[in-house]
Design an enzyme around this catalytic site. Structure first.
Site, PDB file in Angstrom:
ATOM      1  N   ARG A   1       0.797  -1.223   0.000  1.00 12.41           N
ATOM      2  CA  ARG A   1       0.000   0.000   0.000  1.00 12.41           C
ATOM      3  C   ARG A   1       0.831   1.275   0.000  1.00 12.41           C
ATOM      4  NH1 ARG A   1      -2.651  -3.932   1.662  1.00 12.41           N
ATOM      5  NH2 ARG A   1      -0.697  -4.411   2.674  1.00 12.41           N
ATOM      6  N   THR A   2       1.790   1.348   0.904  1.00 11.89           N
ATOM      7  CA  THR A   2       2.517   2.617   1.056  1.00 11.89           C
ATOM      8  C   THR A   2       3.257   2.946  -0.236  1.00 11.89           C
ATOM      9  OG1 THR A   2       2.793   2.005   3.364  1.00 11.89           O
ATOM     10  CG2 THR A   2       4.066   3.890   2.593  1.00 11.89           C
TER      11      THR A   2
ATOM     12  N   LYS B   1      26.615  -4.268  -1.548  1.00 11.42           N
ATOM     13  CA  LYS B   1      28.087  -4.237  -1.587  1.00 11.42           C
ATOM     14  C   LYS B   1      28.648  -3.594  -0.319  1.00 11.42           C
ATOM     15  CE  LYS B   1      27.532  -3.054  -6.438  1.00 11.42           C
ATOM     16  NZ  LYS B   1      27.606  -1.868  -7.314  1.00 11.42           N
TER      17      LYS B   1
ATOM     18  N   ARG C   1      11.424   3.742   3.375  1.00 10.13           N
ATOM     19  CA  ARG C   1      11.009   2.710   4.344  1.00 10.13           C
ATOM     20  C   ARG C   1      12.242   1.875   4.674  1.00 10.13           C
ATOM     21  NH1 ARG C   1       5.844  -1.239   4.478  1.00 10.13           N
ATOM     22  NH2 ARG C   1       4.949   0.738   5.118  1.00 10.13           N
TER      23      ARG C   1
ATOM     24  N   HIS D   1       5.124   5.636  11.568  1.00 11.55           N
ATOM     25  CA  HIS D   1       4.658   5.524  10.176  1.00 11.55           C
ATOM     26  C   HIS D   1       3.725   6.716   9.966  1.00 11.55           C
ATOM     27  CE1 HIS D   1       3.532   3.987   6.392  1.00 11.55           C
ATOM     28  NE2 HIS D   1       3.158   2.752   6.711  1.00 11.55           N
TER      29      HIS D   1
HETATM   30  N1   CP Z   1      -0.180  -0.108   5.851  1.00 15.03           N
HETATM   31  C1   CP Z   1       1.031  -0.371   5.304  1.00 15.03           C
HETATM   32  O1   CP Z   1       2.058   0.227   5.640  1.00 15.03           O
HETATM   33  O2   CP Z   1       0.985  -1.325   4.322  1.00 15.03           O
HETATM   34  P1   CP Z   1       2.223  -1.790   3.464  1.00 15.03           P
HETATM   35  O3   CP Z   1       3.215  -2.450   4.401  1.00 15.03           O
HETATM   36  O4   CP Z   1       1.679  -2.739   2.444  1.00 15.03           O
HETATM   37  O5   CP Z   1       2.854  -0.579   2.840  1.00 15.03           O
END
Ligand code: CP
Length: 316
Positions: A59-60, A88, A109, A137
């Site tokens: 999603r993100t 590396k 991320r 998040h």
């Molecule tokens: N909600 C969320 O962060 O989903 P993903 O890990 O799929 O990005």
């Protein structure tokens, strides 16, 4: 609408909910509403965004990608760290230093807590924290807040029932922080060993936010306006923790008989087995609308980040 607000997000990093306040979050909700109803096809015209995902995501990553495209921008990056020079031995610091010289903002991320902050110290462009380990998040929280507002028409006076892995679930940590700016109360239901970290309990006490801890999920449901379900974050548990973990909570349709009529169930997803599939077709389920809202929330955040004067009417 909103043409006179001070854009405090312009050219800033988005690392944590602590950099927001109630007014900023309320402004953001209005900006997301605008994106949902009007869009803004040229807001990122000529901009290139780096999308750096060193941990899995559906999603993100995809909602950021599509948000950038719907705003007229371009996206480069990677979704698999195995294909980058970190294989590396290149450090995150060097990587961020270089990528920031190519792009206008970086979405990051990373599995380690504090990685987004570290990147922000080395990047010459805004860093957007798309999840740093079990820490925060923030863009998920913005879409969660919007989904709560959209479904309840307010963020005040609500009872939020948080269920599942409250120890490692970064979305619930960020959400609790954000909702503390509003007049809410919490109920927490977590398996043994996965309760909310002490520092968050202390934050709630410090902010005079009421909370209760229940061990029976079903008993808490009648009070809830929002049930925020989370999965067990197996990837963050060590083998001993996982071995001794009790069975996670499962929300079943039969448990919703005494729920408030407008109660909504949210889940950041992915879902494992926390929510019975039969709930998907009830009016209580809101998790798929919530995931869709992620695209609009990220459109609003990117627009504010990269446009000093977000004159909503004139950028379209
Ligand atoms: N909600 C969320 O962060 O989903 P993903 O890990 O799929 O990005």
């Amino acid at each position: 609408m909103f043409s006179n607000i001070q854009n405090q997000l312009f050219n800033n990093h988005i690392l944590s909910l602590s950099q927001f306040d109630r007014m900023m979050l309320e402004d953001l909700i209005q900006a997301i509403l605008y994106m949902k109803t009007h869009g803004m096809p040229n807001a990122l015209s000529g901009k290139v965004i780096g999308s750096c995902f060193m941990e899995p995501s559906t999603r993100t990553r995809l909602s950021f990608d599509v948000a950038i495209k719907r705003l007229g921008g371009h996206v480069i990056g990677f979704d698999n760290n195995e294909n980058t020079s970190s294989r590396k031995g290149e450090s995150l610091s060097d990587m961020m230093c270089v990528i920031s010289s190519y792009v206008d903002a970086i979405i990051l991320r990373h599995p380690k807590e504090g990685s987004a902050y570290l990147a922000s110290q080395l990047s010459s462009v805004p860093i957007i924290n798309a999840g740093d380990g079990s820490n925060q998040h923030p863009t998920q929280t913005v879409l969660d807040l919007f989904s709560i507002y959209e479904s309840q028409n307010t963020l005040d006076g609500l009872t939020i029932l948080c269920v599942g892995d409250l120890k490692y679930g970064r979305t619930v940590h960020s959400l609790i922080h954000a909702l503390s700016y509003f007049k809410v109360q919490f109920i927490f239901v977590a398996p043994e060993g996965l309760q909310l970290p002490q520092y968050l309990i202390e934050d709630l006490d410090h902010n005079h936010i009421a909370y209760e801890v229940y061990s029976h999920l079903e008993k808490a449901i009648p009070q809830a306006d929002i049930i925020y379900m989370t999965r067990i974050q197996q990837e963050r548990l060590d083998d001993t923790e996982y071995q001794y973990l009790v069975t996670p909570y499962l929300l079943k349709k039969a448990m919703l008989k005494k729920a408030k009529s407008n109660m909504k169930i949210l889940h950041p997803l992915p879902r494992l087995n926390e929510i019975e599939l039969a709930i998907d077709h009830t009016p209580f389920a809101y998790y798929f609308q919530q995931a869709t809202n992620g695209m609009y929330a990220r459109m609003a955040l990117l627009t504010l980040l990269l446009n000093k004067q977000a004159h909503w009417g004139t950028l379209t």
